[in-house]
Design an enzyme around this catalytic site. Structure first.
Site, PDB file in Angstrom:
ATOM      1  N   SER A 577       0.848  -1.188   0.000  1.00 39.14           N
ATOM      2  CA  SER A 577       0.000   0.000   0.000  1.00 39.14           C
ATOM      3  C   SER A 577       0.879   1.231   0.000  1.00 39.14           C
ATOM      4  O   SER A 577       1.992   1.224   0.553  1.00 39.14           O
ATOM      5  CB  SER A 577      -0.905   0.012   1.226  1.00 39.14           C
ATOM      6  OG  SER A 577      -1.559   1.257   1.366  1.00 39.14           O
ATOM      7  N   TYR A 590      -3.684   0.178  10.171  1.00 37.60           N
ATOM      8  CA  TYR A 590      -3.584  -0.309   8.792  1.00 37.60           C
ATOM      9  C   TYR A 590      -2.210   0.004   8.201  1.00 37.60           C
ATOM     10  O   TYR A 590      -1.531  -0.880   7.656  1.00 37.60           O
ATOM     11  CB  TYR A 590      -4.689   0.334   7.951  1.00 37.60           C
ATOM     12  CG  TYR A 590      -4.566   0.069   6.466  1.00 37.60           C
ATOM     13  CD1 TYR A 590      -4.935  -1.156   5.923  1.00 37.60           C
ATOM     14  CD2 TYR A 590      -4.081   1.051   5.600  1.00 37.60           C
ATOM     15  CE1 TYR A 590      -4.825  -1.403   4.568  1.00 37.60           C
ATOM     16  CE2 TYR A 590      -3.969   0.820   4.240  1.00 37.60           C
ATOM     17  CZ  TYR A 590      -4.343  -0.410   3.728  1.00 37.60           C
ATOM     18  OH  TYR A 590      -4.224  -0.667   2.383  1.00 37.60           O
TER      19      TYR A 590
END
Length: 701
Positions: A577, A590
């Protein structure tokens, strides 16, 4: 239960006559031929995949002269009579085919005669005529079937076959000794029919049966009847006692697990021009055969019918079930097989023979476990296994009436290294990049996972889809099977935080395809909350899936990937990510978990290099369309973090935030994933690619 199955003789299936007068009432002669062919080919008790050929002599109008001429419609080269359409037939002037005999001076001319067939083409048909064309053209009969069902080949490959043929059919069906397909065999059949006008067909030793009739229905009826009578005859013989001398090795209760552990190790040893894909079967007939008293003797003899032999090699590799855990034994077994194959090539080669091909075994048999086949792709491996199953059935029937007779070694070689077959192989297009490679994609039902799987499938890979949502991943697998074929895609339900499920998914991949070359670790979740609202449960959930999940899949994939070092290595791709390298507001759990996974990838790149395992990362950003993660709370949470609407405004926000002002799609991530999986990135490891339309915060260096 398994032992009792192995002790029982497994009978030959009796074909059913499926001709439907209502269906055929309005069909032309050519259409009747297709109908008959499809009926025969779709019934595996009648013929095996791609096997057999059919023909009809049809009156047509010559487009050149406008006159009526007789045209031979005959199954063309390649294809399968069970699934072919009208374009599967070669069409040739019958008069010209008969005139070819003026060029024939004996069996040394067989190859030369094939070269004349294109000159006989009717109506510019592009479908090439097969080497079996003379079997149909030289006979004066209007409708001809030539098929290779197990029950028939069992007669044709037995020392008692000729006597059994006489007992079954008297002078209705003749017997011709073995002859390789070609013009000479066509002449022999023609001469037999002329000398025996009462005959309706002939058994071809080691090959199959050919029969003829005046109408399409009569020909079909006769073919089905002859096979049924042969099957019933053999079943009666088999009923008198156990097949293959009875049971020597009982079936293992955990044979699937054994195969899943064994196949990747065998595959790793089969070094060649390209990697191989595996197929496993433990059907009743195979288990009966490999566990029998006569297994060793019969397996060593090899196959009989050319259709079987071309797909299974001269003989299988047989392994001792008590030594499967010994890596040195497996390596020695593969090496010895290759040496035996090379010796066979040297004994039999001609002055003009093509160079020796891949010497690795195609079929591997293990008593108590089953049958494993390895080939360039999954379909070829599966079909090779099915043909060896045909060979097992043939051996069973042949031994019931005499001694099984395998194909003569020199004859086998001359078929395998036939110059016409070599020319056909040379005309085949080069395989796609990923043919022979196997990939496991976690999160395979989601947007990025599915897109990555599809990209790999487009280039010829086999893919195991793994996902927590069993229904969704099964649906995605079905979709891909419709698009790419049923052989190349499988699915498994897998929670990547559960080590037992992870190991089961990898075992399923090994059992279905024989191993693993590419791991795409993609399964993920997303959450957004300020630090004060981030519970320990939420923190742990992110790390369980995004860090521990990647760790578990990589750890248990590692042994499968290590083995492929000698074949160019393997590839692990982590879907990371942008947030793994750039801080994100209200996403500490996250982003931290993603950062942990990215650093794990760098550590694994260090460990994997000596084993040829490349480990790289693709960092997406804001992949909204097609993403299941963005369908949930994450969309609302990220919109809230930015103080904007969660609909089109959110998508536009991420698009405008990027340097290139473009949306990022699952297909974009898939392209980068494919690059890391392909040979184009063979010298890249420990790298990250950002696919985020440009974000300066995420620049990696």
């Amino acid at each position: 239960m398994h032992a009792s199955l192995a002790e029982a003789a497994i009978p030959f299936a009796i074909p059913v006559n499926r001709w439907d007068e209502q269906v055929v009432s309005q069909k032309t002669e050519a259409e009747l031929l297709l109908y008959r062919s499809n009926l025969l080919g779709a019934d595996l008790t009648v013929t095996n995949f791609g096997g057999g050929n059919t023909s009809a002599k049809v009156t047509e109008v010559d487009p050149l002269t406008g006159e009526e001429v007789e045209v031979l419609w005959v199954k063309g080269s390649g294809g399968d009579i069970g699934s072919m359409g009208m374009d599967g037939f070669a069409t040739l002037y019958q008069e010209k085919l008969l005139a070819l005999e003026a060029h024939y001076n004996g069996d040394e001319d067989d190859d030369k005669m094939v070269g004349f067939l294109p000159h006989c083409t009717f109506n510019l048909n592009v479908r090439a005529a097969s080497i079996d064309t003379p079997l149909h053209s030289l006979l004066p009969y209007k409708h001809i079937d030539h098929v290779h069902p197990d029950a028939i080949i069992a007669l044709a490959a037995s020392s008692g076959g000729e006597a059994a043929t006489k007992e079954l059919w008297g002078d209705e069906i003749g017997w011709l000794p073995w002859k390789r397909p070609g013009f000479t065999l066509g002449v022999q059949i023609r001469d037999f029919a002329k000398a025996n006008p009462q005959a309706k067909g002939a058994m071809l030793a080691g090959h199959g049966i050919i029969c003829w009739a005046d109408t399409a229905k009569e020909c079909y009826d006769q073919t089905v009847r002859l096979i049924a009578e042969a099957a019933e005859y053999l079943n009666a013989k088999l009923a008198s006692g156990p097949a293959f001398g009875g049971v020597a090795v009982a079936p293992s209760e955990d044979r699937a697990a054994t195969a899943a552990e064994l196949m990747p190790r065998l595959r790793a040893l089969m070094v060649g021009d390209r990697r191989k894909v595996g197929h496993f079967s433990d059907d009743e007939a195979t288990i009966e055969f490999v566990g029998s008293q006569d297994f060793g003797r019969l397996a060593e003899l090899g196959t009989s019918c050319p259709d079987h032999f071309l797909r299974t090699k001269i003989a299988p590799l047989t392994l001792d079930p008590d030594r499967l855990s010994d890596d040195a034994y497996l390596a020695q077994s593969i090496a010895e097989y290759r040496d035996l194959y090379a010796a066979y090539y040297e004994r039999c080669k001609r002055d003009n023979s093509p160079a020796m091909r891949d010497a690795n075994p195609v079929v591997v048999l293990v008593p108590g476990v089953g049958r494993m086949t390895f080939a360039k792709d999954k379909a070829t491996a599966r079909i090779a296994g099915e043909f060896y199953l045909n060979a097992i059935n043939v051996m069973r029937g042949a031994e019931a009436i005499g001694d099984y007779i395998a194909l003569d070694e020199q004859e086998a070689f001359d078929i395998e290294y036939w110059l016409l077959e070599e020319a056909k192989l040379q005309r085949m297009p080069a395989p796609k990049e990923m043919v022979g490679k196997v990939a496991l994609v976690t999160g395979g039902a989601g947007g990025i996972g599915a897109a990555s799987a599809e990209r790999l499938l487009r280039e010829g890979a086999c893919v195991m889809l793994a996902d927590l949502d069993g229904a969704a991943v099964a649906s995605m697998s079905a979709k891909f099977q419709d698009k790419f074929g049923s052989d190349v895609v499988r699915s498994v339900t897998c929670d990547v935080t559960d080590e037992t499920q992870v190991t089961a998914a990898l075992s399923a991949c090994a059992l279905e395809f024989g191993g693993l070359d590419v791991l795409v670790a993609n399964a993920g979740i997303a959450s957004s909350a300020p630090i004060g609202e981030t519970s320990l449960e939420l923190w742990n959930k992110n790390f369980d899936v995004l860090a521990q999940g990647y760790f578990l899949t990589a750890k248990h994939a590692w042994p499968l990937l290590e083995g492929m070092a000698a074949q160019g290595g393997s590839s692990v791709i982590f879907i990371g990510s942008k947030n793994a390298v750039a801080a994100a507001k209200n996403a500490s759990a996250y982003a931290s978990a993603k950062a942990a996974a990215n650093h794990l990838a760098r550590c694994l790149a260090l460990e994997g290099a000596e084993h040829g395992i490349r480990v790289n990362v693709v960092n997406p950003d804001a992949v909204i369309k097609g993403s299941r993660i963005w369908d949930g709370d994450w969309r609302q949470e990220r919109a809230g973090a930015h103080g904007i609407d969660s609909g089109e405004e959110l998508e536009d926000h991420y698009r405008q935030r990027s340097m290139l002002k473009r949306s990022v799609l699952p297909e974009d991530i898939a392209e980068a994933t494919y690059w890391f999986a392909s040979n184009a990135s063979a010298k890249s490891t420990g790298n990250m690619i950002n696919v985020d339309a440009g974000n300066a915060q995420a620049f990696t260096r």
